[in-house]
Design a protein around this motif. Sequence first.
Motif, PDB file in Angstrom:
ATOM      1  N   VAL A 149      17.182  19.222  -4.019  1.00  0.00           N
ATOM      2  CA  VAL A 149      16.161  18.754  -3.967  1.00  0.00           C
ATOM      3  C   VAL A 149      15.313  18.072  -5.040  1.00  0.00           C
ATOM      4  N   THR A 150      16.287  17.585  -6.419  1.00  0.00           N
ATOM      5  CA  THR A 150      15.375  17.169  -7.430  1.00  0.00           C
ATOM      6  C   THR A 150      15.573  15.580  -7.262  1.00  0.00           C
ATOM      7  N   MET A 151      16.520  14.987  -6.039  1.00  0.00           N
ATOM      8  CA  MET A 151      16.042  13.481  -4.957  1.00  0.00           C
ATOM      9  C   MET A 151      15.072  13.560  -4.787  1.00  0.00           C
ATOM     10  N   LEU A 152      15.286  15.002  -3.569  1.00  0.00           N
ATOM     11  CA  LEU A 152      13.626  14.277  -3.030  1.00  0.00           C
ATOM     12  C   LEU A 152      12.438  14.260  -3.450  1.00  0.00           C
ATOM     13  N   VAL A 153      12.303  14.934  -5.157  1.00  0.00           N
ATOM     14  CA  VAL A 153      10.952  14.663  -5.425  1.00  0.00           C
ATOM     15  C   VAL A 153      11.345  14.074  -5.874  1.00  0.00           C
ATOM     16  N   ALA A 154      11.595  13.313  -6.378  1.00  0.00           N
ATOM     17  CA  ALA A 154      12.169  11.915  -7.145  1.00  0.00           C
ATOM     18  C   ALA A 154      11.825  10.682  -6.381  1.00  0.00           C
ATOM     19  N   ALA A 155      12.188  10.535  -5.312  1.00  0.00           N
ATOM     20  CA  ALA A 155      11.995   9.853  -4.133  1.00  0.00           C
ATOM     21  C   ALA A 155      10.952   9.313  -3.642  1.00  0.00           C
ATOM     22  N   GLN A 156      10.417  10.487  -3.534  1.00  0.00           N
ATOM     23  CA  GLN A 156       8.590  10.746  -2.800  1.00  0.00           C
ATOM     24  C   GLN A 156       7.903   9.842  -4.144  1.00  0.00           C
ATOM     25  N   LEU A 157       8.027  10.642  -5.459  1.00  0.00           N
ATOM     26  CA  LEU A 157       7.258  10.244  -6.466  1.00  0.00           C
ATOM     27  C   LEU A 157       7.591   9.166  -6.893  1.00  0.00           C
ATOM     28  N   TYR A 158       8.756   8.113  -6.485  1.00  0.00           N
ATOM     29  CA  TYR A 158       8.433   6.885  -7.032  1.00  0.00           C
ATOM     30  C   TYR A 158       8.459   6.202  -5.271  1.00  0.00           C
ATOM     31  N   LYS A 159       8.093   6.968  -3.967  1.00  0.00           N
ATOM     32  CA  LYS A 159       7.096   5.575  -2.706  1.00  0.00           C
ATOM     33  C   LYS A 159       5.456   5.719  -3.778  1.00  0.00           C
ATOM     34  N   GLN A 160       5.208   7.311  -3.930  1.00  0.00           N
ATOM     35  CA  GLN A 160       3.673   7.216  -4.110  1.00  0.00           C
ATOM     36  C   GLN A 160       3.299   6.588  -5.422  1.00  0.00           C
ATOM     37  N   SER A 161       4.672   5.714  -5.938  1.00  0.00           N
ATOM     38  CA  SER A 161       4.176   4.839  -7.080  1.00  0.00           C
ATOM     39  C   SER A 161       4.139   5.924  -8.501  1.00  0.00           C
ATOM     40  N   ARG A 220      20.653   0.920  -9.720  1.00  0.00           N
ATOM     41  CA  ARG A 220      21.524   1.325  -9.036  1.00  0.00           C
ATOM     42  C   ARG A 220      21.599   1.989  -8.261  1.00  0.00           C
ATOM     43  N   ALA A 221      22.683   2.886  -8.400  1.00  0.00           N
ATOM     44  CA  ALA A 221      22.366   4.267  -8.176  1.00  0.00           C
ATOM     45  C   ALA A 221      21.459   4.596  -7.138  1.00  0.00           C
ATOM     46  N   PHE A 222      20.460   4.260  -7.476  1.00  0.00           N
ATOM     47  CA  PHE A 222      19.535   5.293  -7.398  1.00  0.00           C
ATOM     48  C   PHE A 222      18.762   4.609  -6.375  1.00  0.00           C
ATOM     49  N   ALA A 223      19.060   3.462  -6.362  1.00  0.00           N
ATOM     50  CA  ALA A 223      18.521   2.310  -5.530  1.00  0.00           C
ATOM     51  C   ALA A 223      18.899   2.746  -3.746  1.00  0.00           C
ATOM     52  N   GLU A 224      20.144   2.431  -4.447  1.00  0.00           N
ATOM     53  CA  GLU A 224      21.270   2.710  -3.216  1.00  0.00           C
ATOM     54  C   GLU A 224      20.414   4.257  -2.341  1.00  0.00           C
ATOM     55  N   ARG A 225      20.581   5.656  -2.887  1.00  0.00           N
ATOM     56  CA  ARG A 225      20.842   6.363  -2.545  1.00  0.00           C
ATOM     57  C   ARG A 225      19.262   6.796  -1.252  1.00  0.00           C
ATOM     58  N   LEU A 226      18.290   5.598  -2.250  1.00  0.00           N
ATOM     59  CA  LEU A 226      16.767   5.863  -1.559  1.00  0.00           C
ATOM     60  C   LEU A 226      16.288   6.126   0.088  1.00  0.00           C
ATOM     61  N   GLY A 227      17.440   4.395   0.590  1.00  0.00           N
ATOM     62  CA  GLY A 227      17.376   4.282   1.771  1.00  0.00           C
ATOM     63  C   GLY A 227      17.867   5.724   2.425  1.00  0.00           C
ATOM     64  N   GLU A 228      18.720   6.938   1.982  1.00  0.00           N
ATOM     65  CA  GLU A 228      19.300   8.032   2.712  1.00  0.00           C
ATOM     66  C   GLU A 228      17.232   8.912   3.302  1.00  0.00           C
ATOM     67  N   TYR A 229      17.014   8.688   1.801  1.00  0.00           N
ATOM     68  CA  TYR A 229      15.512   9.462   2.219  1.00  0.00           C
ATOM     69  C   TYR A 229      14.166   9.039   2.803  1.00  0.00           C
ATOM     70  N   ASN A 230      14.974   7.809   3.663  1.00  0.00           N
ATOM     71  CA  ASN A 230      13.487   6.564   4.256  1.00  0.00           C
ATOM     72  C   ASN A 230      12.635   6.230   3.510  1.00  0.00           C
ATOM     73  N   VAL A 231      12.638   5.565   2.379  1.00  0.00           N
ATOM     74  CA  VAL A 231      12.296   5.261   1.118  1.00  0.00           C
ATOM     75  C   VAL A 231      12.514   3.253   0.570  1.00  0.00           C
TER      76      VAL A 231
END
Length: 64
Positions: free
Chosen positions: A19-31, A47-58
Motif C-alpha cells: 500500500v505504501t508503494m502504491l501511494v508513493a508511486a502515485q504521488l511521484y507520478k503526480q509530481s 535506484r530501487a524505487f525507480a526500478e519498481r516504478l515499472g511494476e506500477y505503470n509509472v
Amino acid sequence: MKTLTLNLPDTLDVDNSEVTMLVAAQLYKQSKLSLGQAAELVGLSKRAFAERLGEYNVSIFNYP
C-alpha cells in the motif's frame, strides 16, 4: 512527516509495504513527491524505487 491511518477490508490481501508503494508511486507520478522523497517514504534507495516504478505503470521520466 504526516501519518496516515487507512482502514482496509480484511478481504483485501495486501500488506502495508505494498500500500505504501502504491501511494508513493502515485504521488511521484503526480509530481507531489520527488524520486528521493518517494523512495524515502517506502524505505528504498532511489535506484530501487525507480526500478519498481515499472511494476506500477509509472514512468521514471516524470514530465510535468
